[in-house]
Design an enzyme around this catalytic site. Structure first.
Site, mmCIF file in Angstrom:
data_model
loop_
_atom_site.group_PDB
_atom_site.id
_atom_site.type_symbol
_atom_site.label_atom_id
_atom_site.label_comp_id
_atom_site.label_asym_id
_atom_site.label_seq_id
_atom_site.Cartn_x
_atom_site.Cartn_y
_atom_site.Cartn_z
ATOM 1 N N LYS A 124 0.871 9.652 -8.030
ATOM 2 C CA LYS A 124 -0.411 9.572 -7.481
ATOM 3 C C LYS A 124 -1.510 10.499 -8.091
ATOM 4 O O LYS A 124 -1.071 11.501 -8.785
ATOM 5 C CB LYS A 124 -0.269 10.086 -5.871
ATOM 6 C CG LYS A 124 -1.257 9.495 -5.142
ATOM 7 C CD LYS A 124 -1.083 8.146 -4.627
ATOM 8 C CE LYS A 124 -2.034 7.497 -3.496
ATOM 9 N NZ LYS A 124 -1.628 6.110 -3.276
ATOM 10 N N ASP A 164 -7.081 3.743 -4.738
ATOM 11 C CA ASP A 164 -6.955 4.279 -3.661
ATOM 12 C C ASP A 164 -8.341 4.610 -2.885
ATOM 13 O O ASP A 164 -9.371 3.932 -3.190
ATOM 14 C CB ASP A 164 -6.168 5.839 -3.809
ATOM 15 C CG ASP A 164 -5.635 6.303 -2.427
ATOM 16 O OD1 ASP A 164 -6.097 7.153 -1.617
ATOM 17 O OD2 ASP A 164 -4.305 5.665 -1.851
#
Length: 445
Positions: A124, A164
């Site tokens: 991430k 995201d």
């Protein structure tokens, strides 16, 4: 392995990372029994190696705003585990981004990607930059500056980021263009790309669609039909929009939508026309959800609140982490909600999860129910590698199959003696075992 002891040690080592500790604690508590069936895991100190990311990359991002002023933000990439495939996970552009949040997301992503059965590791990244209120030119300059540093650490067989929160098709396109300019290569380095340059059909819809496919499977275990059910949805971004779209296609009645300022509740339900308005408002005009209530006066707008105290049959949080606390969870139970499926990452606090499970309602964590997005990202990677483009029907069918398989594994590992399916345990154990076995096979590296 004693989960509480491992968590305490991690808390001592990383005292200012509450989201990361929360995520680790939730997973370890559910896999402890399964882990201890394998003494070879303990001898290899597998649990500590699994909890701590391979690397955390931090860098400064300098960019120039429209007034000619130089701005500075922080950029990050947490590469957690690549034992089953290249690192894979989104980039988040939001003021709240920090190492703790990204470590929690990368840790969760490792298990989520494992559940899809596709060859993808967990990662991430992102920045504390927020696109909100910025011009297209400012967003472009930031994305280019961010990629000028990130490109050193990623590659189609190394680490393939996606979008995201705060990173949609526009941002992905700007980053892809900069990577191409820096490397002189046209490769599938990012997923969520535009259809014109390697993107996959169904990718924008995938997280929301997959969320609802999983919800359908949960309801079927109780012989319940989704049609006609009233649904509370939080968020107004990509995941919320396509969750609402699929709910409508399957005959459900979405009632709410929200952003960081508040939520709208429409007693008549959000129909196709109203959803089109939301998509135009959020994706093109980049406005605020309160404008919905101005366009449709029958709806109410509640500032500074979340929709969990409204009455409905189902709730699906699609915004951000820890948006449902214990009080909100109890309100959902008291109001007769029969199922909660997470479109966001860890949107329910530990207290909320306990309330859902104690009341035996259908509850699924995001690592299972929102895995559709990364699943189709994996399918996009496959199409890029083969220089192919699959039809909408092909991709949707593959997505549906993947979500069915994830649900089946959750039931396999999460069914308790009384028949209640603990989807948290099922998802964690199923995701963990694949990663653990791969780690053991590849030695101490």
């Amino acid at each position: 392995m004693k989960a509480t002891e491992v968590v305490e040690k991690l808390q001592q080592r990383f005292p200012n990372q509450p989201e990361y500790i929360q995520a680790v604690s939730q997973v370890l508590g559910t896999i402890e029994e399964e882990y201890n069936k394998h003494p070879e895991f303990d001898r290899a100190n597998l649990i500590e190696r699994l909890c701590i990311p391979d690397r955390v990359i931090q860098f400064r991002v300098n960019w120039v705003d429209d007034k000619g002023n130089v701005q500075t933000n922080m950029g990050y990439r947490v590469q957690h585990n690549n034992v089953i495939g290249p690192y894979k996970g989104g980039l988040r552009y939001h003021a709240s981004v920090n190492v703790s949040i990204l470590k929690f997301l990368a840790f969760e992503q490792t298990f989520k990607n494992s559940l899809t059965t596709l060859p993808m590791g967990g990662a991430k990244g992102g920045s504390d930059f927020s696109p909100r209120g910025k011009s297209n030119a400012e967003v472009m300059r930031f994305c280019q500056a961010f990629m000028r540093e990130l490109w050193h650490y990623i590659g189609p067989d190394c680490d393939v980021p996606a979008g995201d929160i705060g990173v949609g098709g526009r941002e992905v396109a700007y980053m892809f263009g900069q990577y191409k300019a820096l490397t002189h290569q046209f490769v599938g380095i990012l997923t969520g790309k535009g259809q014109e340059f390697g993107g996959s059909l169904i990718r924008p819809e995938a997280t929301g669609y997959g969320n609802v496919y999983f919800l359908e499977n949960m309801l079927k275990t109780k012989g319940i039909d989704l049609k006609g059910k009233k649904v509370l949805v939080s968020g107004a971004g990509n995941v919320a929009q396509y969750t609402i779209e699929k709910l409508l296609q399957l005959g459900a009645v979405p009632m709410t939508c929200s952003d960081s300022d508040g939520y709208i509740y429409d007693p008549d339900g959000i129909d196709e026309k109203k959803l089109a308005y939301i998509m135009e408002l959020k994706n093109v005009e980049r406005g605020r959800i309160k404008e919905y209530a101005e366009e449709y006066p029958n709806a109410k707008y509640v500032a500074g609140a979340k929709p969990w105290f409204e009455k409905a049959d189902i709730a699906t949080p699609c915004a951000t982490q820890n948006e449902i606390n214990g009080e909100a969870a109890q309100a959902l139970v008291d109001n007769g909600v029969i199922a909660v499926t997470e479109g966001a990452n860890m949107p329910s606090t530990p207290e909320a999860v306990k309330i859902f499970q104690n009341n035996k309602i259908l509850y699924c964590p995001g690592k299972a129910s929102n895995a559709g997005g990364v699943a189709v990202s994996g399918l996009e990677m496959s199409q890029n590698s083969e220089r192919l483009k699959w039809s909408r029907e092909e991709v949707d069918a593959k997505l549906h199959d993947i979500m069915n398989d994830i649900h089946e594994n959750c039931v396999k590992y999460g069914t308790e003696p009384d028949g209640y399916v603990n989807y948290v345990k099922g998802a964690n154990v199923a995701g963990f075992l694949k990663v653990a076995r791969a780690m053991m096979a590849q030695g101490i590296v």
